[in-house]
Scaffold this motif. Sequence first.
Motif, PDB file in Angstrom:
ATOM      1  N   HIS A  16       0.826  -1.213   0.000  1.00 56.02           N
ATOM      2  CA  HIS A  16       0.000   0.000   0.000  1.00 56.02           C
ATOM      3  C   HIS A  16       0.861   1.265   0.000  1.00 56.02           C
ATOM      4  CE1 HIS A  16      -4.023  -1.756   0.493  1.00 56.02           C
ATOM      5  NE2 HIS A  16      -3.481  -2.639   1.311  1.00 56.02           N
ATOM      6  N   GLN A  19      -0.112   4.912  -1.246  1.00 54.28           N
ATOM      7  CA  GLN A  19      -1.558   5.119  -1.258  1.00 54.28           C
ATOM      8  C   GLN A  19      -1.938   6.037  -0.096  1.00 54.28           C
ATOM      9  OE1 GLN A  19      -3.476   1.267  -1.193  1.00 54.28           O
ATOM     10  NE2 GLN A  19      -2.836   0.790  -3.277  1.00 54.28           N
ATOM     11  N   ARG A  20      -2.952   6.862  -0.323  1.00 55.51           N
ATOM     12  CA  ARG A  20      -3.390   7.827   0.674  1.00 55.51           C
ATOM     13  C   ARG A  20      -4.857   7.576   1.013  1.00 55.51           C
ATOM     14  NH1 ARG A  20       0.715  10.296   2.988  1.00 55.51           N
ATOM     15  NH2 ARG A  20      -0.571  12.097   3.445  1.00 55.51           N
ATOM     16  N   TYR A  21      -5.248   8.009   2.192  1.00 53.23           N
ATOM     17  CA  TYR A  21      -6.616   7.861   2.693  1.00 53.23           C
ATOM     18  C   TYR A  21      -7.142   9.256   2.989  1.00 53.23           C
ATOM     19  CZ  TYR A  21     -10.438   5.637   5.280  1.00 53.23           C
ATOM     20  OH  TYR A  21     -11.664   5.196   5.702  1.00 53.23           O
ATOM     21  N   ALA A  22      -8.231   9.636   2.351  1.00 51.82           N
ATOM     22  CA  ALA A  22      -8.789  10.974   2.520  1.00 51.82           C
ATOM     23  C   ALA A  22      -9.339  11.162   3.932  1.00 51.82           C
ATOM     24  CB  ALA A  22      -9.891  11.208   1.496  1.00 51.82           C
ATOM     25  N   THR A  23      -9.217  12.377   4.433  1.00 48.13           N
ATOM     26  CA  THR A  23      -9.745  12.715   5.757  1.00 48.13           C
ATOM     27  C   THR A  23     -10.864  13.749   5.593  1.00 48.13           C
ATOM     28  OG1 THR A  23      -8.313  14.620   6.194  1.00 48.13           O
ATOM     29  CG2 THR A  23      -7.417  12.426   6.706  1.00 48.13           C
ATOM     30  N   SER A  29      -4.793  14.202   3.491  1.00 54.01           N
ATOM     31  CA  SER A  29      -4.882  12.744   3.449  1.00 54.01           C
ATOM     32  C   SER A  29      -3.754  12.186   4.297  1.00 54.01           C
ATOM     33  CB  SER A  29      -4.797  12.225   2.011  1.00 54.01           C
ATOM     34  OG  SER A  29      -3.520  12.500   1.468  1.00 54.01           O
ATOM     35  N   VAL A  30      -3.898  10.936   4.661  1.00 59.45           N
ATOM     36  CA  VAL A  30      -2.894  10.258   5.487  1.00 59.45           C
ATOM     37  C   VAL A  30      -2.473   8.977   4.777  1.00 59.45           C
ATOM     38  CG1 VAL A  30      -3.746  11.229   7.673  1.00 59.45           C
ATOM     39  CG2 VAL A  30      -4.688   9.062   6.825  1.00 59.45           C
ATOM     40  N   PRO A  31      -1.338   8.403   5.137  1.00 56.43           N
ATOM     41  CA  PRO A  31      -0.961   7.125   4.528  1.00 56.43           C
ATOM     42  C   PRO A  31      -2.074   6.087   4.741  1.00 56.43           C
ATOM     43  CG  PRO A  31       0.878   8.032   5.759  1.00 56.43           C
ATOM     44  CD  PRO A  31      -0.327   8.888   6.071  1.00 56.43           C
ATOM     45  N   TYR A  32      -2.275   5.245   3.745  1.00 55.73           N
ATOM     46  CA  TYR A  32      -3.349   4.258   3.779  1.00 55.73           C
ATOM     47  C   TYR A  32      -3.265   3.343   4.998  1.00 55.73           C
ATOM     48  CZ  TYR A  32      -7.137   1.512   1.982  1.00 55.73           C
ATOM     49  OH  TYR A  32      -8.361   0.910   1.838  1.00 55.73           O
TER      50      TYR A  32
END
Length: 174
Positions: A16, A19-23, A29-32
Amino acid sequence: MTDKIQQAWFLAAKYHAGQRYATPEAGVSVPYLAHLGAVTLEVQEAIRRKPDLDSSLATLCAILHDSLEDTDLSPAVLENTFGKAVLDGVRALTKNESLTTKRERMKDSLRRIKAQPREIAVVKLADRICNLAPPPSHWSQDKVSAYRKEAQLILSELGSADDYLANRLGEKIM
């Protein structure tokens, strides 16, 4: 078990990577791995409350639940490293992209999850709880509503797997 969990975490970090995870905060965003960690923490709390759950299966599948869907990790590597039960669990949690509609993909996934040990349903409940944290700022109200409606389907189909997580998901849907 700790060695296997660490192995899963490092494998997830490798596959992963980037890859980023939206907030909910616009443009942030933060690391997945933050998402994988949040799902794993939800699963760990369910295990703490219900020690009869297979903690190894549930934890490994929580860490790896998006690895087949969102990375190029091969099923063979997953099975050779963690065994058939983990591979089967992660496969059940992976949407079948050959199905034409999102609803068909979700119904298919729920059917496959219900055919697995209840630990896999626990992971799905935990995943949706985490995904129902305040949504990313770029989501439209229609998308938020559709996601909550889909969460209600997940709750009705899988809620019996764990009452604690079912209650948490019910609270998040409201």
